[in-house]
Motif scaffolding. Sequence first.
Motif, PDB file in Angstrom:
ATOM      1  N   VAL A 238       3.152  -3.241 -13.800  1.00  0.00           N
ATOM      2  CA  VAL A 238       2.303  -4.260 -14.406  1.00  0.00           C
ATOM      3  C   VAL A 238       1.869  -3.885 -15.820  1.00  0.00           C
ATOM      4  O   VAL A 238       1.348  -4.731 -16.550  1.00  0.00           O
ATOM      5  N   ILE A 239       2.094  -2.645 -16.222  1.00  0.00           N
ATOM      6  CA  ILE A 239       1.729  -2.215 -17.570  1.00  0.00           C
ATOM      7  C   ILE A 239       2.886  -2.405 -18.544  1.00  0.00           C
ATOM      8  O   ILE A 239       2.706  -2.914 -19.649  1.00  0.00           O
ATOM      9  N   THR A 240       4.089  -2.027 -18.130  1.00  0.00           N
ATOM     10  CA  THR A 240       5.246  -2.129 -19.027  1.00  0.00           C
ATOM     11  C   THR A 240       6.091  -3.379 -18.796  1.00  0.00           C
ATOM     12  O   THR A 240       6.959  -3.694 -19.605  1.00  0.00           O
ATOM     13  N   TYR A 241       5.877  -4.074 -17.662  1.00  0.00           N
ATOM     14  CA  TYR A 241       6.663  -5.245 -17.260  1.00  0.00           C
ATOM     15  C   TYR A 241       8.115  -4.882 -16.942  1.00  0.00           C
ATOM     16  O   TYR A 241       8.999  -5.730 -16.999  1.00  0.00           O
ATOM     17  N   LYS A 242       8.362  -3.638 -16.623  1.00  0.00           N
ATOM     18  CA  LYS A 242       9.714  -3.201 -16.286  1.00  0.00           C
ATOM     19  C   LYS A 242       9.908  -3.258 -14.775  1.00  0.00           C
ATOM     20  O   LYS A 242       8.985  -3.042 -13.995  1.00  0.00           O
ATOM     21  N   THR A 243      11.156  -3.519 -14.354  1.00  0.00           N
ATOM     22  CA  THR A 243      11.500  -3.560 -12.937  1.00  0.00           C
ATOM     23  C   THR A 243      12.586  -2.542 -12.628  1.00  0.00           C
ATOM     24  O   THR A 243      13.159  -1.918 -13.524  1.00  0.00           O
ATOM     25  N   ASN A 244      12.852  -2.379 -11.302  1.00  0.00           N
ATOM     26  CA  ASN A 244      13.931  -1.511 -10.834  1.00  0.00           C
ATOM     27  C   ASN A 244      13.777  -0.059 -11.290  1.00  0.00           C
ATOM     28  O   ASN A 244      14.667   0.519 -11.902  1.00  0.00           O
ATOM     29  N   TYR A 245      12.658   0.530 -11.016  1.00  0.00           N
ATOM     30  CA  TYR A 245      12.460   1.938 -11.314  1.00  0.00           C
ATOM     31  C   TYR A 245      11.768   2.589 -10.117  1.00  0.00           C
ATOM     32  O   TYR A 245      11.292   1.904  -9.215  1.00  0.00           O
ATOM     33  N   ASN A 246      11.727   3.910 -10.112  1.00  0.00           N
ATOM     34  CA  ASN A 246      11.118   4.630  -8.998  1.00  0.00           C
ATOM     35  C   ASN A 246       9.606   4.470  -9.064  1.00  0.00           C
ATOM     36  O   ASN A 246       8.933   5.107  -9.867  1.00  0.00           O
ATOM     37  N   HIS A 247       9.097   3.620  -8.226  1.00  0.00           N
ATOM     38  CA  HIS A 247       7.697   3.233  -8.321  1.00  0.00           C
ATOM     39  C   HIS A 247       6.995   3.506  -6.989  1.00  0.00           C
ATOM     40  O   HIS A 247       6.589   2.614  -6.287  1.00  0.00           O
ATOM     41  N   GLU A 248       6.914   4.758  -6.634  1.00  0.00           N
ATOM     42  CA  GLU A 248       6.293   5.113  -5.366  1.00  0.00           C
ATOM     43  C   GLU A 248       4.901   5.725  -5.540  1.00  0.00           C
ATOM     44  O   GLU A 248       4.227   6.019  -4.575  1.00  0.00           O
TER      45      GLU A 248
ATOM     46  N   VAL B 190      11.637  -6.587  -6.031  1.00  0.00           N
ATOM     47  CA  VAL B 190      11.947  -5.340  -6.731  1.00  0.00           C
ATOM     48  C   VAL B 190      10.659  -4.749  -7.296  1.00  0.00           C
ATOM     49  O   VAL B 190       9.694  -5.474  -7.563  1.00  0.00           O
ATOM     50  N   PRO B 191      10.603  -3.419  -7.485  1.00  0.00           N
ATOM     51  CA  PRO B 191       9.408  -2.786  -8.053  1.00  0.00           C
ATOM     52  C   PRO B 191       9.110  -3.333  -9.444  1.00  0.00           C
ATOM     53  O   PRO B 191      10.008  -3.627 -10.228  1.00  0.00           O
ATOM     54  N   PHE B 192       7.830  -3.453  -9.753  1.00  0.00           N
ATOM     55  CA  PHE B 192       7.398  -4.019 -11.031  1.00  0.00           C
ATOM     56  C   PHE B 192       6.225  -3.211 -11.562  1.00  0.00           C
ATOM     57  O   PHE B 192       5.236  -2.990 -10.862  1.00  0.00           O
TER      58      PHE B 192
ATOM     59  N   LYS C 286       0.817  -1.205   0.000  1.00  0.00           N
ATOM     60  CA  LYS C 286       0.000   0.000   0.000  1.00  0.00           C
ATOM     61  C   LYS C 286       0.858   1.265   0.000  1.00  0.00           C
ATOM     62  O   LYS C 286       1.784   1.404   0.783  1.00  0.00           O
ATOM     63  N   GLY C 287       0.540   2.156  -0.918  1.00  0.00           N
ATOM     64  CA  GLY C 287       1.267   3.407  -1.018  1.00  0.00           C
ATOM     65  C   GLY C 287       2.541   3.333  -1.828  1.00  0.00           C
ATOM     66  O   GLY C 287       3.144   4.361  -2.132  1.00  0.00           O
ATOM     67  N   ARG C 288       2.962   2.110  -2.208  1.00  0.00           N
ATOM     68  CA  ARG C 288       4.211   1.960  -2.963  1.00  0.00           C
ATOM     69  C   ARG C 288       4.015   1.246  -4.289  1.00  0.00           C
ATOM     70  O   ARG C 288       4.805   1.416  -5.206  1.00  0.00           O
ATOM     71  N   GLY C 289       2.994   0.403  -4.399  1.00  0.00           N
ATOM     72  CA  GLY C 289       2.724  -0.244  -5.670  1.00  0.00           C
ATOM     73  C   GLY C 289       3.071  -1.719  -5.679  1.00  0.00           C
ATOM     74  O   GLY C 289       3.045  -2.391  -4.651  1.00  0.00           O
ATOM     75  N   CYS C 290       3.419  -2.204  -6.857  1.00  0.00           N
ATOM     76  CA  CYS C 290       3.621  -3.634  -7.081  1.00  0.00           C
ATOM     77  C   CYS C 290       5.103  -3.991  -7.033  1.00  0.00           C
ATOM     78  O   CYS C 290       5.952  -3.277  -7.571  1.00  0.00           O
ATOM     79  N   PHE C 291       5.390  -5.127  -6.402  1.00  0.00           N
ATOM     80  CA  PHE C 291       6.756  -5.647  -6.326  1.00  0.00           C
ATOM     81  C   PHE C 291       6.758  -7.102  -6.751  1.00  0.00           C
ATOM     82  O   PHE C 291       5.782  -7.833  -6.541  1.00  0.00           O
ATOM     83  N   ILE C 292       7.875  -7.530  -7.353  1.00  0.00           N
ATOM     84  CA  ILE C 292       7.950  -8.881  -7.909  1.00  0.00           C
ATOM     85  C   ILE C 292       9.245  -9.552  -7.478  1.00  0.00           C
ATOM     86  O   ILE C 292      10.276  -8.887  -7.286  1.00  0.00           O
ATOM     87  N   GLU C 293       9.179 -10.858  -7.295  1.00  0.00           N
ATOM     88  CA  GLU C 293      10.387 -11.595  -6.947  1.00  0.00           C
ATOM     89  C   GLU C 293      11.294 -11.719  -8.174  1.00  0.00           C
ATOM     90  O   GLU C 293      10.832 -11.635  -9.315  1.00  0.00           O
TER      91      GLU C 293
END
Length: 361
Positions: free
Chosen positions: A342-352, A338-340, A154-161
């Motif tokens: 769900v629209i672009t499938y990109k990880t490791n970005y500022n996702h707050e 790591v941040p993920f 909550k407040g940060r978004g989606c994270f993926i293993e």
Amino acid sequence: MYKLIFLITCSIFSNTYSQNKQFKVLDKKDKNPLNDVLFYSNDKVIAKSNKYGVIKLDNKNYGNLFIVKEDYYDTIINLELLQSDEIYLKKIDVIELKEVIVRKKNIESILDSVYSNSITLKKINPTKYLHFFNVLTTQSDTLLFANNRVAFIKGRGCFIERENKIISNFTQKNSNPVFSLSNHNIIFNKNFTHSNSPINSFELMIVTKLKDKFLFSIFEEEDFYQIKFEPKVTNNEYPYSGYIIVDKSDFGVYEFKAEVSIKKNKRNLVLENKILNFQILTETSYIKYKKDINGNYELIKYAYDSELKVLNGFFKDRIFINKCRKELTPYFDTSSMVPFDVITYKTNYNHEKKLLKQYHF
């Protein structure tokens, strides 16, 4: 001397054997072996079953292990407490209605309520922990691949293993993924990234919004409405047949299933100023929710399967296959995720940035 060598050999064999444990993973109902079942210790995959359902584990005290397989309920086990070398997983099955009575009801009014609840996410609990499986292939090429657990903070978004590599051969254009293959682009009527919430999935929206394209019948049980639908003769683009099981008190969806029921169907779209035509060979969508004690709905399973054939252009006669699963999974350690996006499938970005729709992914 020979006796000493024999004892040493036995000791080595015994130690080697004791370093491994072997189990077989089976379907609880039909007892068939299950392949590619993932075994997690905390956030790490430590084993995967082979085509015979067999896994081998080091003789360690792992504590609780998470067992993850698409189309099955995720399970937590403790190897030390197992009394057998067989592990059974329960498939996520459909609701079986007991006594069904035909009633005359205002079907359109019920469908309008279902549609309204779906687009507003009314009484839908945010999914916090999810097993996400999605693959899009054509011949030997993979355009999309993900088989990972995700968490929504909550407040940060989606994270993926980071356990399994994500493949995403597409770019976003006008909110649609454009896939690249053999130096050519291709897009589809269906968004195969499946970034939206299951409750407002494309198929459910079509059936509940474009009511004039379907024939409906309604059945009633004590707590449910079951609305069955089939396409009208003129509906060749989205000829879905199936059913919706709806709560009588608040019109929440317990189950939805739709599949293409006729072979002669065609969809088209414009790509680079040219019309691209598809034939839908198979398409099935299934959604399952459960209602909690507070009257809110929690996702159990979203399943989508599709095979389509390109009828013209560079990819003429190519068949594209998509399989997606989103399934509730128990709490797990998220510290190394790591941040993920769900629209672009990109990880490791500022996702707050807080995105409400993503919490219902």
